[in-house]
Structure formats: structure tokens, C-alpha cells
Write a protein that holds these residues in place. Structure first.
Motif, mmCIF file in Angstrom:
data_model
loop_
_atom_site.group_PDB
_atom_site.id
_atom_site.type_symbol
_atom_site.label_atom_id
_atom_site.label_comp_id
_atom_site.label_asym_id
_atom_site.label_seq_id
_atom_site.Cartn_x
_atom_site.Cartn_y
_atom_site.Cartn_z
ATOM 1 N N ARG A 10 -31.140 6.146 -1.713
ATOM 2 C CA ARG A 10 -30.027 6.978 -2.191
ATOM 3 C C ARG A 10 -28.707 6.197 -2.152
ATOM 4 O O ARG A 10 -27.910 6.245 -3.096
ATOM 5 N N ASP A 14 -26.425 5.124 -5.295
ATOM 6 C CA ASP A 14 -25.013 5.517 -5.353
ATOM 7 C C ASP A 14 -24.100 4.322 -5.604
ATOM 8 O O ASP A 14 -23.184 4.392 -6.430
ATOM 9 N N GLN A 90 -34.621 6.313 -8.804
ATOM 10 C CA GLN A 90 -34.752 7.768 -8.931
ATOM 11 C C GLN A 90 -36.221 8.189 -8.979
ATOM 12 O O GLN A 90 -36.610 9.169 -8.355
ATOM 13 N N SER A 93 -37.642 7.820 -5.500
ATOM 14 C CA SER A 93 -37.111 8.850 -4.599
ATOM 15 C C SER A 93 -37.789 10.196 -4.812
ATOM 16 O O SER A 93 -37.902 10.991 -3.886
#
Length: 95
Positions: A10, A14, A90, A93
Motif C-alpha cells: 500500500r 501510494d 493493486q 493487494s
């Protein structure tokens, strides 16, 4: 406090997303990218094959970003790669 793999992914996502949006990055961000990738590779914590193959590229992006003379150019040149990396992160995740 130790970051879980999910936290690391994450954070990496970011940082990369923010750099493409702002078209700039701090040396400390590039160093953080390198540390995150090193930690994930050392712990063998990533099972997604696509992302595993991309981690060395992401590490090199961080390394080159640290020494880049023109930060905006470095990010712009890697824009397509960053989008691929963020997409792979993504996908990993959500697994």
C-alpha cells in the motif's frame, strides 16, 4: 512497528501514484521505495509472479531517482512503467 506485506504494498503504491500525480519526488521517497522492495524481496513475501518480476525494475527506478538530475523527467520517462507497477501492486493487494 513492523509493516505487513499488505502495508508495504500500500505504501509503495501510494508513493508511486503520488509521484506520477505531482510529477516530482523527494530523495527520501526514492530511498523508501528501495527499502520497501528490498524488504519484500528478502522476506519472500510476494507470491504474485508478475509483481516478483517487476520488483527489480521498481528498485532500479528508486535508485535512479535518487541521483536523477531532473526529477520530473525521471518520472515522466517512467510513467508507463509506474502505471504497470501500480496495477500489479493493486492486483496483488486484492488477492
Amino acid at each position: 512497528m513492523t509493516l505487513t506485506v499488505h502495508n508495504q504494498l500500500r505504501l509503495l503504491q501510494d508513493i508511486l501514484s503520488e509521484q506520477t500525480e505531482d510529477c516530482c519526488g523527494e530523495i527520501s521517497e526514492y530511498q523508501q521505495i528501495k527499502r520497501l522492495v528490498q524488504a519484500m524481496m528478502a522476506n519472500n513475501s510476494i507470491s504474485n509472479e508478475q509483481l516478483l518480476q517487476l520488483l527489480p525494475e521498481i528498485y532500479n527506478y528508486g535508485r535512479q531517482g535518487e541521483i536523477a538530475q531532473n526529477d520530473a523527467e525521471h518520472i515522466t520517462t517512467n510513467q508507463e512503467n509506474i502505471e504497470t507497477w501500480v496495477s500489479a501492486i493493486q492486483q496483488t493487494s486484492s488477492e
